[in-house]
Design a protein around this motif. Structure first.
Motif, short mmCIF file in Angstrom:
data_model
loop_
_atom_site.label_atom_id
_atom_site.label_comp_id
_atom_site.label_asym_id
_atom_site.label_seq_id
_atom_site.Cartn_x
_atom_site.Cartn_y
_atom_site.Cartn_z
N LEU A 108 -2.97 6.88 1.56
CA LEU A 108 -2.55 6.87 0.16
C LEU A 108 -1.52 5.78 -0.10
O LEU A 108 -1.59 5.05 -1.09
CB LEU A 108 -1.99 8.24 -0.22
N ARG A 109 -0.59 5.63 0.81
CA ARG A 109 0.44 4.59 0.66
C ARG A 109 -0.19 3.19 0.66
O ARG A 109 0.19 2.32 -0.13
CB ARG A 109 1.48 4.71 1.77
N ALA A 110 -1.19 2.99 1.54
CA ALA A 110 -1.86 1.69 1.58
C ALA A 110 -2.58 1.40 0.27
O ALA A 110 -2.55 0.27 -0.24
CB ALA A 110 -2.85 1.66 2.75
N HIS A 111 -3.21 2.43 -0.30
CA HIS A 111 -3.91 2.25 -1.58
C HIS A 111 -2.92 1.89 -2.69
O HIS A 111 -3.16 0.98 -3.48
CB HIS A 111 -4.65 3.54 -1.95
N ILE A 112 -1.80 2.60 -2.73
CA ILE A 112 -0.82 2.35 -3.79
C ILE A 112 -0.17 0.98 -3.61
O ILE A 112 0.07 0.25 -4.59
CB ILE A 112 0.24 3.47 -3.81
N THR A 113 0.10 0.59 -2.39
CA THR A 113 0.67 -0.74 -2.13
C THR A 113 -0.27 -1.84 -2.59
O THR A 113 0.15 -2.83 -3.21
CB THR A 113 0.98 -0.90 -0.64
N ALA A 114 -1.56 -1.67 -2.31
CA ALA A 114 -2.55 -2.66 -2.77
C ALA A 114 -2.60 -2.70 -4.28
O ALA A 114 -2.73 -3.77 -4.89
CB ALA A 114 -3.92 -2.33 -2.19
N GLN A 115 -2.48 -1.52 -4.92
CA GLN A 115 -2.48 -1.47 -6.38
C GLN A 115 -1.26 -2.17 -6.96
O GLN A 115 -1.35 -2.89 -7.96
CB GLN A 115 -2.51 -0.01 -6.84
N ALA B 241 -12.11 6.42 -9.00
CA ALA B 241 -11.91 5.79 -7.69
C ALA B 241 -10.73 6.42 -6.96
O ALA B 241 -10.76 6.61 -5.74
CB ALA B 241 -11.69 4.29 -7.87
N PHE B 242 -9.70 6.79 -7.69
CA PHE B 242 -8.50 7.39 -7.10
C PHE B 242 -8.75 8.83 -6.66
O PHE B 242 -8.04 9.36 -5.80
CB PHE B 242 -7.36 7.34 -8.12
N ALA B 243 -9.78 9.47 -7.23
CA ALA B 243 -10.02 10.89 -6.98
C ALA B 243 -10.30 11.19 -5.52
O ALA B 243 -10.10 12.32 -5.06
CB ALA B 243 -11.19 11.37 -7.85
N ARG B 244 -10.74 10.21 -4.75
CA ARG B 244 -11.06 10.47 -3.34
C ARG B 244 -9.83 10.90 -2.55
O ARG B 244 -9.94 11.52 -1.48
CB ARG B 244 -11.67 9.23 -2.70
N PHE B 245 -8.63 10.61 -3.07
CA PHE B 245 -7.41 11.01 -2.39
C PHE B 245 -7.01 12.44 -2.73
O PHE B 245 -6.09 12.98 -2.13
CB PHE B 245 -6.26 10.08 -2.76
N ALA B 246 -7.67 13.06 -3.71
CA ALA B 246 -7.22 14.33 -4.26
C ALA B 246 -7.94 15.54 -3.69
O ALA B 246 -8.05 16.56 -4.34
CB ALA B 246 -7.37 14.31 -5.79
N THR B 247 -8.45 15.44 -2.47
CA THR B 247 -9.16 16.57 -1.87
C THR B 247 -8.33 17.29 -0.83
O THR B 247 -8.77 18.29 -0.28
CB THR B 247 -10.45 16.06 -1.18
N GLY B 248 -7.11 16.79 -0.55
CA GLY B 248 -6.28 17.42 0.46
C GLY B 248 -6.63 17.00 1.88
O GLY B 248 -6.08 17.53 2.85
#
Length: 490
Positions: A470-477, A456-463
């Motif tokens: 990314l910050r919103a995803h990590i904050t939710a996590q 699920a996190f891999a979608r952020f790893a394409t550049g």
């Protein structure tokens, strides 16, 4: 609209997250221990200085124990100029992360804090809280005695302030930590056995295995005698872990009946299976496969059978043998991922680089011919293609990248097949986990148990994702992680 700076910032954070998940600062197949450590140290310092809030938040993102402890150490070293709100959040993250870390890792961290002279009020409060929550301080006092004693001193803690240690119990605990030679007999049975073990070799075999092991050398007890006599004190996990070494020295009393294999964590179980001789794996095929499937089902829970059609390219080339410090680790992750994906998928097709079809007989050999196997995996147009590999595509070099580029640009521009690369090896020279192609998301992986979240996190790893998303995803996590009940390591 995301700017170039936003995309670069997101890339910086992802570089660190992948490194903190995959690298333990140990030698890998393609890089030595110094390169691994220097690269990690640089990334930790860079993140702390430039993205402190996200650096702290990575404690929620499946980083491995070594890097979690380093993050905690650096946060506690540098909290002077942090805002009260950020300091409070860091305190909550650190407290929960400490509960999840193995006990020996926490005591090692406390020793590092003392060595680095980190003794601010926040550090002392966190140490006191962790020690106050320990379920068995008696065991801690004899197994981690010097580290426990130093932590009590460093945190300015009175022993009788700890739970269940008032009166005589507090006195005996303090005596064990600070002055056991002058105390005489203890009323607490475990303390008394530990005291006797210093001069009576018979008492050694009444102690837990991990405590007794330190006394064996003191009394010059042979390995055969020690393993035979300490066997009744071993846990199931210790029996499983030690039975091969016991067999080599001729100790027969450590043998396990394999009945509790399904209780082992999936990745640890995969490591145990691959360490067994081929003849044992063959003779106990049903037990081992059943245990691996049971462990995988425990991980996936209600997600079992919900991922649709999945193909997996699994690297069992020679480089998956790992290093002397991380023996077979990439192959272990591939094997554990195989059983996890089998449990998650509605329709599953595993593709080992060697062409083998029996995962229990997996062994590291041959070249890393990823391109051909990725082609095979894409042929059936699965909904998801997972590649578990160190990314050193060398037969021929670059074929995997070419296959993925053509597939994404010409054959499947709508991305009906999602491709994700999970890499268990940190490339120290490149300061990242090695990628297969620029457009294919690559994330680090340490334990297969984290595979669903990493996909699920891999979608952020394409550049193509900026720092705001990314910050919103990590904050939710972070919010989810802090809302969950904290695990407590034994």
């Amino acid at each position: 609209m995301e700017t170039v700076a936003d995309l670069a910032a997101a890339e910086d954070v992802l570089l660190f997250v992948n490194a903190a998940i995959a690298s333990t600062g140990q030698r890998e197949f393609h890089s030595d221990v110094d390169a691994q450590r220097w690269s990690l140290e640089f990334l930790h310092e860079y993140m702390l200085v430039n993205y402190r809030d996200l650096y702290a938040a990575t404690l929620t993102l499946s980083v491995n124990d070594r890097n979690a402890a380093t993050i905690i150490l650096r946060l506690l070293q540098t909290g002077r100029d942090v805002s009260p709100a950020q300091r409070a959040l860091e305190g909550r993250l650190i407290a929960k992360a400490l509960r999840a870390l193995p006990t020996n890792r926490v005591y090692r961290l406390f020793t590092a804090l003392r060595r680095e002279r980190v003794n601010n009020r926040r550090t002392r409060a966190i140490m006191r809280e962790w020690l106050s929550e320990r379920p068995d301080l008696t065991f801690d006092a004899i197994k981690y005695r010097s580290a426990f004693r130093d932590a009590v001193r460093h945190a300015h803690l009175r022993v009788d302030d700890l739970p269940h240690t008032s009166g005589d119990a507090a006195g005996e605990l303090a005596a064990v930590l600070f002055n056991w030679r002058s105390t005489g007999r203890f009323r607490t049975p475990q303390f008394e056995t530990w005291r006797r073990a210093h001069f009576d070799r018979r008492a050694v075999f009444e102690l837990p295995y991990t405590v007794a092991e330190g006394f064996a050398a003191k009394h010059r007890i042979t390995r055969v005698e020690f393993l035979e006599k300490i066997a009744p004190q071993m846990t199931r996990g210790e029996r499983l872990r030690l039975q091969r070494s016991a067999a080599r020295v001729g100790a027969t009393g450590v043998a396990s009946d394999f009945t509790d294999l399904s209780r082992m964590p999936l990745t640890r179980l995969a490591a145990f299976v691959l360490a067994l001789p081929v003849v044992v794996r063959e003779s106990r095929r049903a037990e081992l496969a059943g245990a691996l499937r049971a462990a995988a089902l425990r991980v996936v829970g209600p997600r079992a059978g919900t991922w649709g059609s999945v193909a997996a390219v699994l690297d069992d080339s020679y480089s998956s043998s790992g290093s002397s410090e991380k023996r077979r680790r990439p192959l272990v992750v591939a094997l554990a991922s195989h059983f996890l994906l089998e449990a998650l998928a509605t329709e599953y097709r595993p593709l080992w680089l060697s062409g083998d079809v029996d995962p229990l007989m997996a062994r590291a050999r041959g070249v890393t011919a990823l391109g051909d196997r990725i082609l095979d995996g894409l042929e059936s147009r699965p909904e998801l293609l997972i590649v578990v590999s160190d990314g050193w595509d060398n037969a021929p070099v670059g074929m995997a990248a070419a296959v993925l580029r053509v597939w994404e640009e010409r054959i499947d521009p709508a991305r009906s097949t999602t491709v994700a690369h999970l890499n268990p090896v940190f490339d120290a020279a490149g300061l990242q986990v090695r990628r297969l192609s620029p457009s294919t998301p690559t994330v680090g992986i340490r334990d297969a148990e984290n595979l669903p979240e990493l996909v699920a996190f891999a979608r952020f790893a394409t550049g193509r994702t900026g720092i705001a998303e990314l910050r919103a995803h990590i904050t939710a996590q972070v919010d989810r992680w802090l809302a969950e009940e904290a695990p407590c390591a034994a």
